[in-house]
Scaffold this motif. Structure first.
Motif, short mmCIF file in Angstrom:
data_model
loop_
_atom_site.label_atom_id
_atom_site.label_comp_id
_atom_site.label_asym_id
_atom_site.label_seq_id
_atom_site.Cartn_x
_atom_site.Cartn_y
_atom_site.Cartn_z
N LYS A 8 4.06 39.06 62.68
CA LYS A 8 3.73 38.34 63.91
C LYS A 8 4.94 37.60 64.46
O LYS A 8 5.14 37.52 65.68
CB LYS A 8 2.59 37.35 63.66
N MET A 9 5.75 37.04 63.57
CA MET A 9 6.95 36.36 64.00
C MET A 9 7.91 37.34 64.69
O MET A 9 8.43 37.06 65.77
CB MET A 9 7.65 35.72 62.80
N HIS A 10 8.10 38.51 64.06
CA HIS A 10 9.00 39.50 64.66
C HIS A 10 8.45 40.00 66.00
O HIS A 10 9.22 40.21 66.95
CB HIS A 10 9.20 40.68 63.70
N ILE A 11 7.15 40.18 66.08
CA ILE A 11 6.53 40.63 67.33
C ILE A 11 6.73 39.58 68.42
O ILE A 11 7.05 39.90 69.57
CB ILE A 11 5.03 40.92 67.12
N ALA A 12 6.55 38.31 68.05
CA ALA A 12 6.75 37.23 69.02
C ALA A 12 8.19 37.21 69.53
O ALA A 12 8.45 37.02 70.73
CB ALA A 12 6.39 35.88 68.39
N ASN A 13 9.15 37.42 68.62
CA ASN A 13 10.55 37.47 69.04
C ASN A 13 10.80 38.64 69.99
O ASN A 13 11.53 38.51 70.98
CB ASN A 13 11.45 37.61 67.81
N MET A 14 10.19 39.78 69.70
CA MET A 14 10.35 40.95 70.57
C MET A 14 9.65 40.76 71.91
O MET A 14 10.14 41.22 72.95
CB MET A 14 9.81 42.20 69.86
N ALA B 248 16.03 35.75 74.54
CA ALA B 248 16.27 36.81 73.55
C ALA B 248 17.17 36.36 72.41
O ALA B 248 17.72 37.19 71.69
CB ALA B 248 16.87 38.03 74.24
N GLY B 249 17.30 35.04 72.23
CA GLY B 249 18.20 34.54 71.20
C GLY B 249 17.88 35.05 69.81
O GLY B 249 18.79 35.37 69.04
N GLU B 250 16.59 35.16 69.47
CA GLU B 250 16.21 35.55 68.11
C GLU B 250 16.60 36.98 67.78
O GLU B 250 16.84 37.31 66.61
CB GLU B 250 14.71 35.35 67.90
N ILE B 251 16.67 37.86 68.78
CA ILE B 251 17.11 39.22 68.49
C ILE B 251 18.63 39.34 68.62
O ILE B 251 19.24 40.21 67.99
CB ILE B 251 16.42 40.26 69.40
N LEU B 252 19.22 38.47 69.43
CA LEU B 252 20.67 38.52 69.59
C LEU B 252 21.40 37.99 68.36
O LEU B 252 22.46 38.51 67.98
CB LEU B 252 21.10 37.71 70.81
N LEU B 253 20.83 36.95 67.72
CA LEU B 253 21.53 36.31 66.60
C LEU B 253 21.90 37.29 65.49
O LEU B 253 23.07 37.36 65.09
CB LEU B 253 20.67 35.16 66.05
N PRO B 254 20.95 38.07 64.94
CA PRO B 254 21.34 39.00 63.87
C PRO B 254 22.25 40.13 64.37
O PRO B 254 23.11 40.61 63.62
CB PRO B 254 20.00 39.54 63.36
N TYR B 255 22.06 40.54 65.63
CA TYR B 255 22.88 41.64 66.16
C TYR B 255 24.33 41.19 66.31
O TYR B 255 25.26 41.91 65.89
CB TYR B 255 22.32 42.11 67.49
N LEU B 256 24.53 40.04 66.90
CA LEU B 256 25.90 39.52 67.07
C LEU B 256 26.54 39.28 65.71
O LEU B 256 27.74 39.49 65.54
CB LEU B 256 25.87 38.23 67.89
N ASP B 257 25.73 38.83 64.74
CA ASP B 257 26.26 38.58 63.40
C ASP B 257 26.75 39.88 62.78
O ASP B 257 27.79 39.92 62.10
CB ASP B 257 25.17 37.95 62.54
N SER B 258 26.02 40.97 63.01
CA SER B 258 26.43 42.27 62.45
C SER B 258 27.72 42.77 63.10
O SER B 258 28.49 43.49 62.46
CB SER B 258 25.32 43.29 62.64
N LEU B 259 27.96 42.38 64.34
CA LEU B 259 29.15 42.84 65.05
C LEU B 259 30.38 41.99 64.76
O LEU B 259 31.49 42.51 64.58
CB LEU B 259 28.89 42.83 66.56
N TYR B 260 30.18 40.67 64.73
CA TYR B 260 31.34 39.77 64.76
C TYR B 260 31.44 38.81 63.59
O TYR B 260 32.29 37.92 63.58
CB TYR B 260 31.30 38.94 66.06
N LYS B 261 30.58 38.95 62.61
CA LYS B 261 30.56 38.02 61.48
C LYS B 261 31.95 37.81 60.88
O LYS B 261 32.37 36.67 60.61
CB LYS B 261 29.61 38.54 60.41
N GLU B 262 32.67 38.88 60.68
CA GLU B 262 33.94 38.80 59.98
C GLU B 262 35.05 38.21 60.83
O GLU B 262 36.16 37.98 60.34
CB GLU B 262 34.34 40.18 59.47
N THR B 263 34.80 37.97 62.11
CA THR B 263 35.83 37.42 62.99
C THR B 263 35.88 35.89 62.93
O THR B 263 36.83 35.29 63.46
CB THR B 263 35.59 37.84 64.45
N ILE B 264 34.88 35.27 62.33
CA ILE B 264 34.83 33.82 62.30
C ILE B 264 35.81 33.28 61.25
O ILE B 264 35.83 33.72 60.11
CB ILE B 264 33.40 33.32 61.96
N ASP B 265 36.61 32.29 61.66
CA ASP B 265 37.57 31.65 60.74
C ASP B 265 36.82 30.58 59.96
O ASP B 265 36.53 29.49 60.46
CB ASP B 265 38.71 31.02 61.54
#
Length: 809
Positions: free
Chosen positions: A163-169, A185-202
């Motif tokens: 239900k939580m995931h459905i609500a986010n979608m 759309a923050g809840e779906i963007l957060l994990p996606y951006l993390d998968s793309l740019y996680k390693e760029t954070i100092d």
């Protein structure tokens, strides 16, 4: 007394066991605190309020000296990192098409990971915001209507997570449609951006992580203060114990109970058990539960390479790009989740503590792993198995529709919102007190109603008893302090008080059985009310009643139901619910409004120019200012007691006015002015200050301090009911007048003419009653009888009309 207290100990499931601390009279206690990355919710309130209640009973009822330590887990790299990445993404110069494409990519990635049924294998068309709702309803309809995904059994955390995931979608789909990606759309963007740019954070700049947790820790502390939860004696934070954590892990490795693999360190369960120790003592049935093991490791579980045993867990984990890190013998890394509490608790409380507490959901793997690694640290080969915790207390969690309330499931109401819209700190605590601390709680309307009834009963009891005591001390300079006279024969109420004390003692000794305790308190209050209202006795013994009231006050103070109460809780009654703690009361400021009302009322009474000696004496002799000065000088800081001289002076003037208006020979105009002034004093002047006057025939009015909001609400309700009644009366009068008008309108018509205009008839008799229908058929006897009856009725009505309006006799 301590030796006969029993407690539910998770280390020994079943009946409560005797509680015997390692040092008589002293209790060492470590409580698992929050991971501060989000606002606290009612599930946290359930945990920490219940813990606070047990702690208060131990300290202020049984007299233990409790050393209470609580940790703050202030490392949460994922939440902080994702927030930073989202903030950076918002700063990019996206055009509408680019923004939409980013959202679609995140939308698909989120669905693939969390809601795979949205993209069925037999449907090649790509999922998008337009076909999402149709696919959602087709794939997850059972969950959406409150069932399970399979259609069997009862919904659980798995369905709550869906239900939580459905609500986010849902929110993301709407955001994609209206072109406002970052607003919903923050809840779906957060994990996606993390998968793309996680390693760029100092991550050498740790303020990325600590800024968020420090802010949330302050919010958590504010929430606990608002709930009247006592602050810990010591608060430990993970980031302040990193050197000790590294040393602790080194020692476990040296003893052969842990090993290094690829820069990480894992606890060796097999070696631990081989040395004669027990693993998973809290939840042995969960020992091989891979899902719980992975959940316990969190983000670490995705790359636990080099483990010897499948259940081995991380003590120290090599940090990857995008994660915080600290130096160690094994390279840059970060502590495992469980090791944090082991180190902080051991640093503060030594090799053994009396109590360790936390939510029941932490039992495995967190608490079991805590114990294992701590007992490994303190293990001595020649002394057998080490006992790190004597008593494990697990608070039952709060659930919603069968699922625990949690931040991860986003099925929660924040404490801030709950206190602003639904609860006061007092009635929330009462709800929790009415359940056993170790039971699961699902707050129902009936439970809320029961808690509200309990609170109202005690509130009214305190208000009424204080009013009676004020009344009894009316001839003195303030509220009397009464006590039972030694050697005085015990009354029935005294006997019931003594039995109540024994019953409460038994409830608290039986694993802090607060539901029973609440019933014990309520029973005594009802007995006292019956005693006070017993008309068969001329005057109740107020000394006995006060002793009962002070005892009840003490117990509700111990339970934390009064934010302003302090040990030894020797007051009388509790502060109004919702009132914040009173500190540094300025006496003059506290009574200013009361003094203004007295001055105003006195001036208006003088303006009536009355000659009655009793009124003139009160105007001349009453000196609430002098009474107040004496109270201030004595150090009194209770706002009610400080205000009492002014309130009583106003009430006396009003009582005297009401007395003379019924007996004295006064002008009608003066009487009307007195009635208006009397009502205003009661309904407005004093009510707005939180003072209720109860008129008593032949006796002074009873003074009750009641929250002003309650009195104002009652006044407004009374006014609304009066207005509604007046409106109903007016509407009834209008309806009556309309009916009367319609009646005489009909009455104008002579009975001979009433059927003439009806086209279904073609022939009438001499009185105008139809005899034949339009087709020439004669009317039946029953039809004629019915029409004649109507004709007679109209004839009578028309005759009344002629008499009333002329033209007849």
């Amino acid at each position: 007394m301590a030796s006969i207290i029993t407690v539910h100990n998770s280390l020994k499931p079943g009946a409560p066991v005797p509680f015997v601390p390692k040092e008589e009279g002293n209790v060492s206690w470590y409580a698992c605190g929050p991971t501060v990355y989000d606002i606290s919710h009612l599930g946290h309130a359930r945990n920490y309020v219940s813990t606070d209640i047990i702690r208060r009973i131990m300290m202020h009822y049984f007299g233990f000296k409790v050393n209470f330590v609580m940790n703050i887990t202030d490392i949460d790299d994922k939440a902080a990192r994702r927030k930073r990445l989202l903030d950076l993404e918002k700063e990019k110069p996206y055009n509408p098409e680019q923004s939409h494409n980013l959202g679609v990519e995140a939308f698909l990635a989120y669905a693939k990971t969390n809601l795979p049924l949205l993209q069925p294998v037999d449907n090649p068309a790509a999922l998008d915001e337009n076909n999402y709702k149709e696919r959602r309803d087709a794939a997850y309809s059972r969950v959406l209507i409150g069932g399970t995904l399979s259609g069997e059994g009862k919904p659980s955390d798995a369905e709550a997570k869906l239900k939580m995931h459905i609500a986010n979608m849902d929110m993301a789909a709407q955001s994609l449609k209206n072109g406002k990606l970052f607003e919903g759309a923050g809840e779906i963007l957060l994990p996606y951006l993390d998968s793309l740019y996680k390693e760029t954070i100092d991550t050498s700049d740790r303020t990325i992580f600590t800024d968020l947790t420090q802010h949330m820790e302050r919010a958590f502390t504010d929430d606990m203060d608002a709930l009247n939860v006592l602050q810990p004696d010591s608060t430990t934070r993970v980031t302040e114990y990193l050197p000790q954590i590294v040393t602790f892990v080194e020692r476990i490795v040296e003893k052969g109970f842990a090993y290094e693999a690829n820069g990480s360190v894992y606890f060796d369960i097999a070696a631990f058990e081989k040395a004669g120790n027990t693993y998973a003592r809290l939840r042995p049935e969960s020992k091989n539960d891979k899902a719980l093991q992975e959940e316990g490791e969190g983000s670490l579980s995705k790359s636990l390479d080099g483990k010897r045993g499948s259940g081995d867990f991380a003590l120290w984990k090599k940090s990857k790009p995008g994660e915080p890190y600290w130096a160690s013998l094994w390279g840059d890394g970060r502590p495992g989740w469980h090791i944090e509490c082991s180190v902080m608790a051991s640093e503060k409380l030594g090799e053994q503590m009396d109590i360790h507490s936390g939510g029941i959901d932490l039992a495995f793997p967190h608490h079991d792993n805590e114990m294992a690694q701590s007992e490994a640290f303190f293990h001595q080969c020649d002394k057998g198995e080490h006992v790190w915790v004597k008593y494990f207390l697990h608070m039952g969690h709060l659930s919603i529709a069968g699922s625990k309330m949690s931040k991860s499931l986003k099925n929660f109401q924040t404490i801030q919102d709950a206190l602003a819209t639904t609860y006061t700190a007092r009635n929330m605590r009462i709800v929790f007190l009415m359940s056993h601390w170790n039971d699961e709680v699902e707050i129902s309307p009936d439970m809320r109603k029961q808690a509200e009834s309990w609170e109202i009963t005690l509130d009214n009891f305190f208000t009424n008893i204080k009013a009676r005591l004020v009344e009894a001390g009316a001839a003195t300079s303030g509220m009397m302090t009464l006590s039972l006279t030694k050697g005085k024969p015990a009354s029935e109420l005294t006997t019931k008080l003594e039995q109540t004390k024994k019953d409460l003692d038994a409830a608290f000794m039986s694993s802090f059985d607060t539901p029973s305790a609440m019933q014990v308190i309520l029973r005594l209050v009802r007995d006292a009310n019956i005693y006070m209202n017993d008309r068969s006795q001329p005057d109740p013994d107020l000394q006995t009643v006060e002793v009962v009231t002070r005892w009840v006050t003490k117990i509700v103070g111990i339970l934390g139901l009064d934010a302003n109460a302090r040990p030894p809780y020797d007051g009388l009654g509790w502060s109004p619910a919702g009132l914040t703690a009173i500190t540094n009361v300025d006496p003059k400021a506290a009574v200013h409004s009361y003094a203004v009302v007295f001055s105003s009322v006195k001036e208006e009474v003088q303006g009536l120019n009355l000659s009655e000696p009793s009124v003139l004496a009160l105007l001349d002799q009453q000196s609430p200012e002098a009474e107040f000065a004496e109270l201030e000088k004595s150090g009194e800081r209770d706002p009610e007691k400080l205000a009492l001289p002014y309130v009583r002076a106003v009430s006396r003037l009003r009582d005297e006015l009401r007395s003379i208006v019924l007996s004295a020979s006064l002008e009608t105009k003066t009487k009307q002015a007195i009635f208006r002034l009397s009502d205003r004093i009661r309904d407005y002047d004093l009510a707005d200050l939180g003072v209720q006057l109860d008129d008593q025939p032949g006796k002074p009015s009873l003074l009750k301090f009641v929250p002003a909001a309650k009195l104002i609400a009652a006044r407004e309700e009374k006014a609304a009911l009066a207005a509604e009644k007046a409106n109903q009366k007016m509407e009834a009068q209008k309806a009556k007048e309309k009916a009367e008008e319609e009646k005489w309108g009909r009455a104008k018509l002579a009975p001979q003419e009433m059927f003439k205009g009806d086209k279904q008839y073609q022939e009438w008799d001499v009185d105008g009653v139809p005899v034949k229908t339009v087709d020439g058929s004669e009317l039946s006897k029953s039809q004629l009888k019915k029409l004649r009856k109507e004709w007679e009725k109209q004839k009578k009505l028309h005759e009344e009309y002629l008499v009333k309006f002329g033209g007849g006799t």
